[in-house]
Design a protein around this motif. Structure first.
Motif, PDB file in Angstrom:
ATOM      1  N   SER A 194      -3.108  -2.217  -4.190  1.00 48.15           N
ATOM      2  CA  SER A 194      -3.112  -0.776  -3.961  1.00 48.15           C
ATOM      3  C   SER A 194      -2.071  -0.386  -2.922  1.00 48.15           C
ATOM      4  CB  SER A 194      -4.506  -0.326  -3.509  1.00 48.15           C
ATOM      5  OG  SER A 194      -4.523   1.042  -3.196  1.00 48.15           O
ATOM      6  N   ALA A 195      -2.012  -1.143  -1.824  1.00 49.18           N
ATOM      7  CA  ALA A 195      -1.046  -0.840  -0.766  1.00 49.18           C
ATOM      8  C   ALA A 195       0.379  -1.066  -1.247  1.00 49.18           C
ATOM      9  CB  ALA A 195      -1.341  -1.706   0.457  1.00 49.18           C
ATOM     10  N   LEU A 196       0.584  -2.083  -2.069  1.00 45.68           N
ATOM     11  CA  LEU A 196       1.916  -2.377  -2.582  1.00 45.68           C
ATOM     12  C   LEU A 196       2.426  -1.241  -3.461  1.00 45.68           C
ATOM     13  CD1 LEU A 196       4.121  -4.684  -2.886  1.00 45.68           C
ATOM     14  CD2 LEU A 196       2.986  -5.184  -5.059  1.00 45.68           C
ATOM     15  N   VAL A 197       1.571  -0.722  -4.338  1.00 40.40           N
ATOM     16  CA  VAL A 197       1.972   0.327  -5.277  1.00 40.40           C
ATOM     17  C   VAL A 197       2.110   1.668  -4.571  1.00 40.40           C
ATOM     18  CG1 VAL A 197       1.307   1.573  -7.369  1.00 40.40           C
ATOM     19  CG2 VAL A 197       0.941  -0.893  -7.219  1.00 40.40           C
ATOM     20  N   GLY A 198       1.248   1.925  -3.571  1.00 44.44           N
ATOM     21  CA  GLY A 198       1.290   3.199  -2.884  1.00 44.44           C
ATOM     22  C   GLY A 198       0.685   4.316  -3.708  1.00 44.44           C
TER      23      GLY A 198
END
Length: 395
Positions: A194-198
């Protein structure tokens, strides 16, 4: 144009539904023939950006711009480009008032378009088996009867049954395949992904391979693992399919891990996190330019007219603009043949430019320095965002 004009639209995708909604708004009788059993009979796919100057203009023509602006996700415009080692090469964080091309899930968009139509407009579960000319009109034969129309519009995608009435062209395999993955409940189940995709999307490409991730409005992320290979690569890899869906998700994950060996663990984690519904999506495109002699009573919109790779970012926008502009010409009169001719004269050059851009984008992304190419493309898109916002403020 008289209200006795009857338009038959084959296909209930974004282009066909936009056309139908805009025509009904102007008092023209429309029948939409769709082979899907119903609006929820299959997954509608990922997210779409609706651009000012194309998709948003089309929604306005259908009377749906305000509804779209209520449901869209401006933050979905955020984009991040990473190298295969996880290095961030480019990043865009969207301003709160930036409405240049906000995102909307395909299923939500389709629902908005369907809700704008009069009950019974779409005949679900209807397959067109034959189209024949009958005087000045056309008769569409289906498994359950026939429909007679003054104008037949093929809005039925890459493998259109209407296109052969106008053109012998067929889509050709681009040499690139996407494997479509879905990660459910990404925020809670896979917070690192989730954090990677933003809030929006993420790209990473190298060595003629790439990973594209897009956040959806339902809390999931769609991931597209792309690579160059022969069309029958699943057979060579020992993978079987039922339709477009792979039968063994575990085996597909193993194959993708092999293909993306050496990539950053943060990126390949998206492969391991995916649900078991995994799909094969080979990319096809029609020859460029694709035109035909204007033919009384028949025309095409969207992918039926100009299917291209998704790397132009114009596919759904172009399809909906096609539908809106064709509707506008029909409503302006004086007759269907003139309306179709005027529409095609505008659509052909626009589709050619978009298709050439899509081919260039595909070749660049699936090259040795794909992420660098993607980063340059993002910078160009950021500049285009700024230009559109500035133009909107001047109007």
């Amino acid at each position: 144009m008289t209200t006795t004009t009857h338009v038959a639209v084959v296909g209930a995708g974004p282009g066909g539904l936009t056309l139908a909604a805009a025509l009904q708004r102007g008092g023209v009788t429309v029948t939409v023939l769709e082979r899907d059993d119903g609006p929820h009979s299959r997954d509608q796919g990922g997210t779409l950006d609706m651009k000012k100057g194309s998709g948003q203009d089309a929604l306005a023509a259908a009377g749906l711009l305000d509804a779209f602006l209520w449901h869209c996700r401006p933050e979905g415009q955020d984009q991040r480009v990473l190298d295969r080692d996880g290095t961030v090469l480019a990043e865009e964080i969207t301003a709160p008032d930036d409405m240049a091309n906000p995102e909307i899930d395909r299923g939500v968009l389709r629902s908005l378009l369907l809700d704008a139509l009069e009950p019974g407009t779409v005949r679900w579960g209807t397959t067109v088996r034959e189209i024949r000319r009958d005087g000045d009109r056309h008769v569409l034969e289906t498994g359950g009867g026939s429909v007679t129309a003054d104008l037949v519009v093929g809005a039925d995608g890459a493998w259109s049954v209407v296109r052969p009435l106008l053109s012998a062209a067929r889509p050709e395999y681009s040499g690139v395949t996407f494997v479509e993955l879905r990660i459910s409940c990404v925020d809670t189940a896979h917070p690192a992904v989730s954090a990677l995709v933003g809030r929006g999307g993420m790209f990473s490409a190298a060595d003629a391979k790439g990973l594209v991730a897009q956040r959806q409005g339902d809390g999931s992320v769609r991931v597209y693992a792309g690579f160059r290979d022969a069309l029958d690569w699943p057979v060579a890899a020992g993978l079987s399919l039922t339709g477009a869906r792979f039968d063994d998700a575990v085996a597909v994950r193993a194959e993708l891990r092999r293909r993306f060996d050496g990539w950053a663990p943060a990126l390949t984690a998206m492969i391991d996190a995916c649900d078991d519904a995994v799909y094969c999506r080979p990319l096809y495109a029609l020859p460029v330019p694709h035109t035909w002699p204007s033919t009384p009573g028949v025309t095409l919109v969207g992918d039926a007219a100009h299917v291209m790779s998704p790397f132009s970012g114009e596919g759904a926008n172009s399809a909906m603009l096609d539908g809106a502009e064709l509707a506008g010409e029909i409503l302006a009169g004086p007759d269907v043949a003139t309306a179709v001719l005027r529409y095609e004269r505008t659509m052909f050059p626009r589709a050619t430019v978009n298709a050439l851009g899509a081919a260039e984008g595909l070749d660049g992304f699936f090259s040795a320095d794909g992420s660098a190419h993607a980063a340059r493309r993002r910078e160009e898109m950021i500049a285009e965002h700024s230009r559109r916002n500035a133009a909107a403020q001047c109007t």
